[in-house]
Design an enzyme around this catalytic site. Structure first.
Site, PDB file in Angstrom:
ATOM      1  CG  MET A 160       1.196   0.733   2.630  1.00  0.00           C
ATOM      2  SD  MET A 160       2.315   1.740   3.649  1.00  0.00           S
ATOM      3  CE  MET A 160       3.056   2.797   2.416  1.00  0.00           C
ATOM      4  CE1 TYR A 432       3.838   8.376  -4.391  1.00  0.00           C
ATOM      5  CE2 TYR A 432       2.236   6.906  -5.390  1.00  0.00           C
ATOM      6  CZ  TYR A 432       3.487   7.467  -5.374  1.00  0.00           C
ATOM      7  OH  TYR A 432       4.386   7.108  -6.352  1.00  0.00           O
ATOM      8  CD  GLU A 433       3.464   5.618   1.106  1.00  0.00           C
ATOM      9  OE1 GLU A 433       3.367   5.634   2.340  1.00  0.00           O
ATOM     10  OE2 GLU A 433       3.063   4.670   0.414  1.00  0.00           O
ATOM     11  N   GLY A 434       1.663  10.561   2.503  1.00  0.00           N
ATOM     12  CA  GLY A 434       1.620  11.772   3.316  1.00  0.00           C
ATOM     13  C   GLY A 434       1.903  13.000   2.482  1.00  0.00           C
TER      14      GLY A 434
END
Length: 591
Positions: A160, A432-434
Site C-alpha cells: 500500500m 508505521y500504520e499510524g
C-alpha cells in the site's frame, strides 16, 4: 526459539474457545480442534525451520539495491517459495478466486508464528493479505478475476502506497496525480511515494501497488483521494512505469526493503469510485494495524523466551535472603526481585497481548460472517479494539524487549546475543500504520466521542460478566473487584472527556494518548481475568499441568497489582487538561 505453541493452544482452545466460535459462524465445514492443531503444527514447522534460521543473517546483510532492483537476503527467496508451495498465501481468501475460505482469524495465528520467527520476512506476504482484503471488498469483478488468483497463490505480492515526502501521516496533502486515459477506469499515475515496505524485491514475479492519488477535479484533503491498483508488470506483460529509486538504510527490519517509488505515468486501475480512496484504504490499514500490534507481541515473545533462559543460567550475586544455589559460586539472577519484575512484565504483556489480539480476531470473524445486530456489535467492538491493539501493544512490546535486554545486562547490548535486534526491529511498530498519537486520536475522537462509543459499550458488557465470575471465586475475588472498578471508571472517563471536549477541543489532543493507554491496560485486565478464570477451572478439574496453570494465575495477579495501577497516572494526566501542554509558547519550548 521454538514457537510458543503451548500458549497459543491454551488461548485458542481453552480461554477463547475458538472451536465454539467457529461453530457460531455457520461455516460450511466445521473447524475442530484436530484441524486447528494440524494447521498450527505445520505453520510452526515452517516458521521454525525456514524463517527463524534466516532472521539474524537477514538482519546482518540486509537487502541489496542496484539499478532499481532489490535482492533480498540469502534464504528469503527460497523460504518464500516454500511458503507458496504450502498454500499459505490463500488461507483466508475467497474460494471463488482460489482461496481456501478459512476465517480471517486463522491468518492471525499464521502471522503470529511467522512474525515471532522472522518479522522482516513476514512483512512481504503480510502486506499482500491487506491488498487481497481491499480488492475483495471494493474491487470490481473484473479486477478480482484479474488480480486475486495470483495474489492468493502468492505468485504476486502487494503493497500500500500512502506516504509522500512532504506529507508524512497527513495523507490529505498527497500530490500524486491520476490522469484519466481513453480506456474507462484506467489512469496515468505520477508521483512519489516513500517508506513503502516490500515495494521492490525478488521474491515474486509481480507486485501490485495500491496507490492513493488525486484525479484532476478532486477536492482538497482526504475527500479528494482515490485508490488505484498499479502493477509492477502490467496486464499485457510489459514493465509498468514504476521505478524503485532507493531503499532506506534503517534502524531495524533490515531484511525488508523499505522503498522510495517513482510513478512516472504508470498505468493504474481505479478501485471503486473516485474520491473514496481513504475509505477503501482503511479496509487494508485496519487489518494491518492488528498485525502490527501482534508484531509488538511477537518481538516481546522472542525476547522473553531468551531472557527467561538467560535468567535461569546466569550466576550473579546471592539472594537477599540467603543462598538459593549453595553449591554454586552465585545464585542465578532469576532469584532477584527486580529480574522477576522484568520477566513478569514481559510475560504479562506477551500472554495478555496475544489474548487481546485473538479476541479482536474473533470480533473480525463475526463482523465478516454474521448479519444484523450481531455483526454490527462485532464491527463496533473491532473498530474500538483496533487502535488499542496497535497503539498499546506496540508501546508495551517495545518496553518488553528493552526489559529483555536489561535482563541480559551488558551481554544484551552487544550483537552476539541477538537481543539488540529485537529492540531495533520493534521500534518501527510504534510509527508505521499510524503513530501512537494517531491511534489515540482515532480511539478517542472517532471511536468514542464521534460515535458515542458503541464498541466500548459492547466491551464493558463483556467485562461485566468476567468481573462477576472473578468475584464468585474466593481466590480471584480481588481481581474481580478491580476489574469492575476499572470498567466503571473507564466509562465515566469517556463521558467526562466528551463533556470537556464540547467546551475545548484541545482536550481531545491532550488526552488522547493517555486515554489510549488507559484503555489498553483496562482491556488487558479483561484478558487476564479470562485467563485466570480458565486456569482456575482447569486446576479444579484436576489438570496435572499445575506449574503452567499456576504461572498463569501468578502473572494475572502480578498484572493487576503492578501494571493495572498505571491507569491512575494516565487518568491524572487526562484530568490535568491541555493547559500544561499548550500553555508554554513555542518560543519558550525552543529556548
Amino acid at each position: 526459539m521454538p514457537a510458543a505453541l503451548k500458549d497459543m493452544r491454551f488461548l485458542i482452545h481453552d480461554v477463547l474457545d475458538y472451536e465454539g466460535h467457529y461453530r457460531g459462524l455457520g461455516l460450511d465445514e466445521p473447524l475442530g480442534r484436530e484441524l486447528l492443531d494440524a494447521v498450527l503444527d505445520e505453520a510452526a514447522r515452517f516458521s521454525d525451520n525456514e524463517l527463524a534460521p534466516i532472521n539474524r543473517s537477514g538482519d546482518e546483510t540486509g537487502c541489496e539495491f542496484r539499478d532499481g532492483a532489490v535482492t533480498t537476503p540469502a534464504g528469503f527467496k527460497e523460504a518464500y517459495a516454500t511458503y507458496i508451495a504450502g498454500g499459505w498465501a490463500g488461507l483466508s481468501g475467497d474460494p471463488s478466486y482460489g482461496g481456501q475460505g478459512l476465517p480471517d482469524s486463522m491468518t492471525l495465528f499464521l502471522e503470529d508464528l511467522m512474525s515471532c520467527a522472522n518479522m522482516a520476512w513476514t512483512m512481504y506476504p503480510g502486506l499482500s493479505r491487506g491488498v487481497i482484503e481491499s480488492l475483495e471488498h471494493h474491487g470490481s469483478e473484473r479486477q478480482k478475476s484479474r488480480f486475486l488468483p495470483k495474489l492468493l497463490t502468492g505468485e504476486w505480492t502487494g503493497t500500500m502506497c500512502l506516504t509522500e515526502p512532504h506529507a508524512g501521516s497527513d495523507v490529505g496533502l498527497a500530490r500524486t496525480r491520476a490522469e484519466p486515459l481513453n480506456e474507462e477506469g484506467v489512469f496515468s499515475i505520477s508521483g512519489t511515494k516513500i517508506f513503502i515496505s516490500a515495494g521492490e524485491h525478488d521474491l515474486a514475479e509481480n507486485i501490485l501497488h495500491l496507490v492513493l492519488a488525486r484525479t484532476p477535479d478532486a477536492p482538497e484533503g482526504t475527500g479528494g483521494i482515490s485508490m488505484f491498483v498499479v502493477p509492477k508488470v502490467d496486464l499485457d506483460g510489459s514493465r509498468n512505469k514504476v521505478v524503485c529509486g532507493a531503499i532506506e538504510e534503517k534502524m531495524g527490519i533490515h531484511g525488508n526493503a523499505t522503498c522510495t517509488l517513482y510513478f512516472e505515468e504508470a498505468r493504474g486501475y481505479l478501485v471503486g469510485e473516485v474520491n473514496q480512496g481513504m475509505r477503501y484504504m482503511f479496509t487494508m490499514m485496519n487489518g494491518a494495524r492488528l498485525v502490527v500490534g501482534l508484531q509488538g507481541v511477537c518481538q516481546a515473545q522472542e525476547a522473553l523466551q531468551r531472557s527467561v533462559v538467560y535468567a535461569n543460567e546466569r550466576l550473579q550475586m546471592r539472594s537477599l535472603v540467603g543462598p538459593e544455589a549453595p553449591d554454586k559460586p552465585a545464585d542465578p539472577i532469576i532469584v532477584h526481585p527486580d529480574v522477576r519484575r522484568l520477566l513478569l512484565t514481559q510475560k504479562a504483556v506477551v500472554e495478555g497481548g496475544r489474548a487481546l489480539v485473538y479476541f479482536a480476531g474473533q470480533a473480525a470473524d463475526r463482523a465478516d460472517r454474521l448479519e444484523g445486530k450481531a455483526a454490527e456489535d462485532a464491527q463496533a467492538l473491532l473498530d474500538f479494539l483496533t487502535p488499542i491493539v496497535k497503539g498499546t501493544l506496540t508501546e508495551l512490546g517495545f518496553e518488553s524487549v528493552n526489559h529483555g535486554m536489561q535482563v541480559f545486562g551488558g551481554h544484551g547490548f552487544i550483537r552476539e546475543t541477538g537481543m539488540e535486534q529485537f529492540v531495533r526491529d520493534t521500534r518501527i511498530t510504534m510509527i508505521y500504520e499510524g503513530t501512537t498519537a494517531i491511534q489515540g486520536l482515532d480511539l478517542l475522537g472517532r471511536k468514542v466521542l464521534q460515535t458515542r462509543g458503541p464498541g466500548l459499550i459492547v466491551l464493558l458488557g463483556e467485562i461485566g460478566g468476567t468481573a462477576a465470575a472473578l468475584k464468585a471465586d474466593p481466590e480471584l475475588a480481588a481481581l474481580g473487584e478491580s476489574l469492575e472498578k476499572i470498567a466503571g471508571e473507564w466509562g465515566t472517563l469517556a463521558m467526562d472527556l466528551g463533556t470537556r471536549a464540547g467546551k475545548d477541543l484541545q482536550e481531545v489532543g491532550a488526552g488522547a494518548v493517555d486515554f489510549l493507554f488507559y484503555s489498553g491496560y483496562a482491556a488487558l485486565a479483561y484478558c487476564w481475568g479470562r485467563i485466570a478464570l480458565t486456569a482456575r477451572a482447569a486446576l479444579a478439574a484436576g489438570s496435572t499441568d499445575e506449574d503452567y496453570l499456576q504461572g498463569k494465575l501468578a502473572t494475572a495477579k502480578f498484572y493487576y497489582a503492578r501494571l493495572l495501577p498505571r491507569t491512575r497516572a494516565h487518568k491524572a494526566a487526562i484530568d490535568a487538561g491541555p493547559d500544561t501542554l499548550m500553555g508554554p509558547s513555542a518560543a519558550a519550548l525552543s529556548a
